[in-house]
Write a protein that holds these residues in place. Structure first.
Motif, mmCIF file in Angstrom:
data_model
loop_
_atom_site.group_PDB
_atom_site.id
_atom_site.type_symbol
_atom_site.label_atom_id
_atom_site.label_comp_id
_atom_site.label_asym_id
_atom_site.label_seq_id
_atom_site.Cartn_x
_atom_site.Cartn_y
_atom_site.Cartn_z
ATOM 1 N N THR A 74 0.826 -1.212 0.000
ATOM 2 C CA THR A 74 0.000 0.000 0.000
ATOM 3 C C THR A 74 0.856 1.257 0.000
ATOM 4 O OG1 THR A 74 -1.797 -1.133 1.155
ATOM 5 C CG2 THR A 74 -1.767 1.278 1.260
ATOM 6 N N GLY A 75 1.865 1.288 0.857
ATOM 7 C CA GLY A 75 2.728 2.460 0.968
ATOM 8 C C GLY A 75 3.720 2.618 -0.155
ATOM 9 N N HIS A 76 3.667 1.703 -1.140
ATOM 10 C CA HIS A 76 4.546 1.800 -2.311
ATOM 11 C C HIS A 76 3.727 1.854 -3.604
ATOM 12 C CE1 HIS A 76 7.331 0.444 0.790
ATOM 13 N NE2 HIS A 76 8.303 0.909 0.044
ATOM 14 N N SER A 77 2.454 2.206 -3.486
ATOM 15 C CA SER A 77 1.578 2.287 -4.663
ATOM 16 C C SER A 77 1.534 3.714 -5.195
ATOM 17 C CB SER A 77 0.170 1.814 -4.285
ATOM 18 O OG SER A 77 -0.364 2.620 -3.263
ATOM 19 N N THR A 78 0.734 3.924 -6.241
ATOM 20 C CA THR A 78 0.683 5.242 -6.883
ATOM 21 C C THR A 78 -0.233 6.222 -6.171
ATOM 22 O OG1 THR A 78 -1.163 4.570 -8.298
ATOM 23 C CG2 THR A 78 1.066 4.218 -9.163
ATOM 24 N N GLY A 79 -1.202 5.696 -5.411
ATOM 25 C CA GLY A 79 -2.210 6.581 -4.827
ATOM 26 C C GLY A 79 -3.265 7.007 -5.830
ATOM 27 N N TRP A 128 11.654 4.068 -5.221
ATOM 28 C CA TRP A 128 11.152 2.909 -4.485
ATOM 29 C C TRP A 128 10.659 1.831 -5.446
ATOM 30 C CZ3 TRP A 128 8.485 7.497 -4.995
ATOM 31 C CH2 TRP A 128 7.186 7.453 -5.507
ATOM 32 N N GLY A 129 10.451 0.670 -4.917
ATOM 33 C CA GLY A 129 9.918 -0.442 -5.696
ATOM 34 C C GLY A 129 8.595 -0.900 -5.134
ATOM 35 N N GLY A 130 7.780 -1.526 -5.967
ATOM 36 C CA GLY A 130 6.498 -2.068 -5.532
ATOM 37 C C GLY A 130 6.224 -3.377 -6.243
ATOM 38 N N GLN A 131 5.388 -4.204 -5.652
ATOM 39 C CA GLN A 131 5.119 -5.527 -6.210
ATOM 40 C C GLN A 131 3.646 -5.694 -6.519
ATOM 41 O OE1 GLN A 131 7.890 -8.298 -5.184
ATOM 42 N NE2 GLN A 131 6.541 -10.060 -4.912
ATOM 43 N N ASN A 132 3.361 -6.441 -7.584
ATOM 44 C CA ASN A 132 1.976 -6.766 -7.890
ATOM 45 C C ASN A 132 1.899 -8.154 -8.512
ATOM 46 O OD1 ASN A 132 1.520 -6.451 -11.070
ATOM 47 N ND2 ASN A 132 2.912 -4.812 -10.437
ATOM 48 N N TYR A 133 0.718 -8.733 -8.449
ATOM 49 C CA TYR A 133 0.494 -10.093 -8.938
ATOM 50 C C TYR A 133 -0.617 -10.041 -9.985
ATOM 51 C CZ TYR A 133 3.289 -11.387 -4.910
ATOM 52 O OH TYR A 133 4.318 -11.496 -3.999
ATOM 53 N N GLY A 171 -4.300 -11.208 -6.514
ATOM 54 C CA GLY A 171 -4.377 -11.026 -7.962
ATOM 55 C C GLY A 171 -4.890 -9.656 -8.359
ATOM 56 N N PHE A 172 -4.449 -8.624 -7.614
ATOM 57 C CA PHE A 172 -4.960 -7.274 -7.839
ATOM 58 C C PHE A 172 -4.263 -6.546 -8.982
ATOM 59 C CE2 PHE A 172 -6.096 -6.847 -3.023
ATOM 60 C CZ PHE A 172 -7.152 -7.720 -3.206
ATOM 61 N N SER A 173 -3.204 -7.126 -9.562
ATOM 62 C CA SER A 173 -2.378 -6.412 -10.520
ATOM 63 C C SER A 173 -1.918 -5.109 -9.844
ATOM 64 C CB SER A 173 -3.139 -6.175 -11.829
ATOM 65 O OG SER A 173 -2.287 -5.712 -12.839
ATOM 66 N N THR A 174 -1.930 -3.981 -10.548
ATOM 67 C CA THR A 174 -1.552 -2.715 -9.899
ATOM 68 C C THR A 174 -2.777 -1.931 -9.433
ATOM 69 O OG1 THR A 174 -1.461 -1.574 -12.033
ATOM 70 C CG2 THR A 174 0.587 -2.528 -11.218
ATOM 71 N N ASP A 175 -3.895 -2.639 -9.273
ATOM 72 C CA ASP A 175 -5.157 -2.010 -8.882
ATOM 73 C C ASP A 175 -5.527 -2.314 -7.432
ATOM 74 O OD1 ASP A 175 -5.387 -1.064 -11.469
ATOM 75 O OD2 ASP A 175 -6.637 -2.729 -12.143
ATOM 76 N N GLY A 176 -4.523 -2.524 -6.573
ATOM 77 C CA GLY A 176 -4.782 -2.996 -5.227
ATOM 78 C C GLY A 176 -5.529 -2.050 -4.327
ATOM 79 N N LEU A 177 -5.420 -0.748 -4.531
ATOM 80 C CA LEU A 177 -6.128 0.198 -3.664
ATOM 81 C C LEU A 177 -7.639 0.055 -3.824
ATOM 82 C CD1 LEU A 177 -3.835 3.304 -4.271
ATOM 83 C CD2 LEU A 177 -3.792 1.737 -2.302
ATOM 84 N N ILE A 178 -8.065 -0.113 -5.058
ATOM 85 C CA ILE A 178 -9.490 -0.314 -5.335
ATOM 86 C C ILE A 178 -9.919 -1.720 -4.947
ATOM 87 C CG2 ILE A 178 -11.170 -0.596 -7.208
ATOM 88 C CD1 ILE A 178 -10.850 2.290 -6.537
ATOM 89 N N TYR A 179 -9.192 -2.721 -5.448
ATOM 90 C CA TYR A 179 -9.602 -4.100 -5.188
ATOM 91 C C TYR A 179 -9.461 -4.484 -3.714
ATOM 92 C CZ TYR A 179 -10.196 -5.333 -10.133
ATOM 93 O OH TYR A 179 -10.639 -5.420 -11.428
ATOM 94 N N GLY A 180 -8.489 -3.908 -3.015
ATOM 95 C CA GLY A 180 -8.367 -4.177 -1.593
ATOM 96 C C GLY A 180 -9.579 -3.687 -0.829
ATOM 97 N N THR A 181 -10.085 -2.521 -1.230
ATOM 98 C CA THR A 181 -11.289 -1.961 -0.603
ATOM 99 C C THR A 181 -12.515 -2.783 -0.957
ATOM 100 O OG1 THR A 181 -10.282 0.241 -0.719
ATOM 101 C CG2 THR A 181 -12.666 0.142 -0.379
ATOM 102 N N LEU A 182 -12.610 -3.169 -2.229
ATOM 103 C CA LEU A 182 -13.736 -4.006 -2.666
ATOM 104 C C LEU A 182 -13.732 -5.339 -1.914
ATOM 105 C CD1 LEU A 182 -16.056 -4.524 -4.703
ATOM 106 C CD2 LEU A 182 -14.325 -5.416 -6.280
#
Length: 500
Positions: free
Chosen positions: A64-69, A322-327, A350-361
């Motif tokens: 989360t702290g390494h995402s785009t926001g 910084w670096g960030g990881q996605n699946y 399996g959120f790809s780089t959409d984890g902020l939205i999918y994590g909330t969903l």
């Protein structure tokens, strides 16, 4: 060595949470303290459940702290990719589910007064060479009646063609998660940091979550770790683990265009945005992806991104890297729900780089499943689904890649080096007494020596010279130079080794 993410610069005094050191019992144990875990905890406690959040490091400071926001209702892989696999109704429902998640974030910001610089912004998608992707996206948007406008000639960046989706959003993701965590009812929810989970044992009427020093007995457990921990091969074989990088540079003013900018420069996609807090103004660029553990030179990826932002924009000092990881899921949709049909464990991956939205969903879907309530989006993302026709091509590609890495490393004998030949600040895989060991030599000359075989499935780890970590090229586990798990499916650290 990469610096910290931009977001961490503004989380100067986060609330500290204790380490779990005694056995406890709760309704739901949540593994992971990022946006998925914290939002799930917030939703469940509001519904009256008792919850324990178990974070291996610090709340919000992982993925989360390494995402785009950035928050948007289309997907990172674009509407046209989604439309190529699914019918119109499915694509519309995916968009509706993501819109609901974005609105949930906005609701939380207002409800709890979270100071995280949330603002509604447009999303721009453009290309600088040709308009093939844009034409495909226009066609896909028209088919589902998703409103957009084509870019005007006065668009501030060089582009051949482009479109704009209004009413998307941006925020500081770390400040949001820290603020949301602080708002949760502490009578119903206990948050623990520096509490690594070592195993999960599902029994008939409960789940035992074993940490380094204690056991959490729960009715249900939620894997909110970006990828499930352990040997959950039905998921790991359908997910491609990727790393990409972010850089932030100082801006001299706030005059940089506002919004989310996805630019295709010679077919390389970059995510660009500005960010201001107080008197500090920055431009952020994210991109330069590669499979985890498979870059020949991780630092070169960072340097390429720095070169891109300096060539394309007027910026000052590079302040953060910084670096960030996605699946990436093989069928383009994340896995959210019960691990298996009647399991007491829930998966969100399996959120790809959409984890902020999918994590909330995920939080709402999982909370509804805990309550045995119907959720209108649950069938879209069912974790136990099997869609061979939609995932076969990527499934085969990812697993051929994993097999190739495993076989390649099996034949690798290790560098024939004496320890003293490894320069300070560098690392190497060497073989001693028939065993591959990973050696890092600290700047002061001391050595850190661990097994070179990932504790997940015994693939050989590779050195990441940008982040000074040992990264597994098979399923994305990462370890620090002491062998401790940073992220990924591995539960256990790389065993320490002694070389005489």
């Amino acid at each position: 060595m990469l610096k910290k993410s931009l977001w961490s610069s503004f989380a100067t005094d986060p609330e500290k949470y204790p380490k779990l050191n005694k056995d406890i019992a709760v309704d739901v144990a949540i593994i992971g303290g990022g946006i998925t875990g914290i939002t799930t905890a917030q939703v469940l406690t509001e519904r009256g459940y008792t919850v324990a959040v178990l974070e291996a490091r610090s709340v919000g400071h992982g993925t989360t702290g390494h995402s785009t926001g950035n928050l948007y209702i289309i997907i990172d892989e674009l509407l046209s990719s989604l439309k190529s696999k699914y019918n119109k109704d499915v694509v519309i429902r995916v968009i509706e589910s993501r819109k609901a998640a974005l609105e949930k974030i906005e609701e939380n910001v207002e409800k709890f007064g979270i100071d995280c610089d949330f603002s509604r912004q447009p999303l721009f998608l453009y290309e600088d060479v040709n308009n093939i992707k844009i034409l495909e996206e226009i066609k896909a948007a028209k088919e589902i009646n998703l409103a957009f406008t084509e870019l005007a000639e006065d668009f501030p960046f060089e582009q051949d063609n482009g479109i704009k989706f209004d009413h998307q959003a941006q925020f500081n993701p770390l400040l949001y998660v820290l603020g949301l965590a602080a708002s949760i009812d502490k009578e119903k929810c206990s948050i623990y940091e520096n509490t690594a989970v070592r195993s999960v044992e599902e029994q008939k009427d409960r789940v035992l979550v074993n940490t380094s020093e204690a056991i959490v007995a729960a009715k249900y457990a939620v894997h909110a770790t970006h990828t499930p921990k352990g040997l959950e091969l039905q998921y790991h074989t359908t997910l491609g683990p990727y790393r990409e990088y972010g850089v932030a540079a100082k801006l001299e003013s706030t005059s940089h265009p506002q919004g989310i900018f996805w630019g295709y420069y010679k077919d390389q996609k970059y995510s660009i945005r500005s960010y201001s807090r107080g008197d500090e103004n920055y431009l952020i660029a994210v991109g330069s992806p590669h499979k985890v553990g498979q870059a020949e030179n991780n630092q070169k990826h960072v340097e390429d991104l720095v070169a891109f932002i300096q060539e394309q924009f007027i910026v000052g000092q590079i302040t953060h890297t910084w670096g960030g990881q996605n699946y990436k899921p093989a069928d383009l949709l994340p896995f959210i729900g019960r691990k298996t049909k009647n399991s007491r464990e829930f998966i969100a991956t399996g959120f790809s780089t959409d984890g902020l939205i999918y994590g909330t969903l995920s939080a709402n879907i999982i909370a509804d499943k805990v309550e045995d309530k119907f959720n209108r989006f649950e069938d879209l993302y069912e974790a136990a689904r099997h869609q061979p026709a939609k995932s076969a091509k990527k499934f085969v590609k990812e697993n051929v890649n994993v097999a190739g890495e495993f076989l390649k490393d099996l034949s690798f004998k290790g560098d024939d080096k004496d320890l003293m030949e490894i320069p300070p600040g560098e690392a190497a895989i060497i073989t001693r007494d028939g065993e591959k060991v990973a050696v890092y030599r600290e700047p002061n000359g001391e050595f850190k020596i661990v097994s070179a075989l990932c504790t997940h499935m015994a693939c050989m780890v590779h050195w990441n010279n940008a982040e000074e970590s040992w990264d597994c090229p098979c399923h994305g586990s990462r370890f620090d130079t002491s062998g401790e798990v940073i992220e990924g499916p591995a539960y256990n650290a790389l065993p320490k080794k002694i070389i005489e």
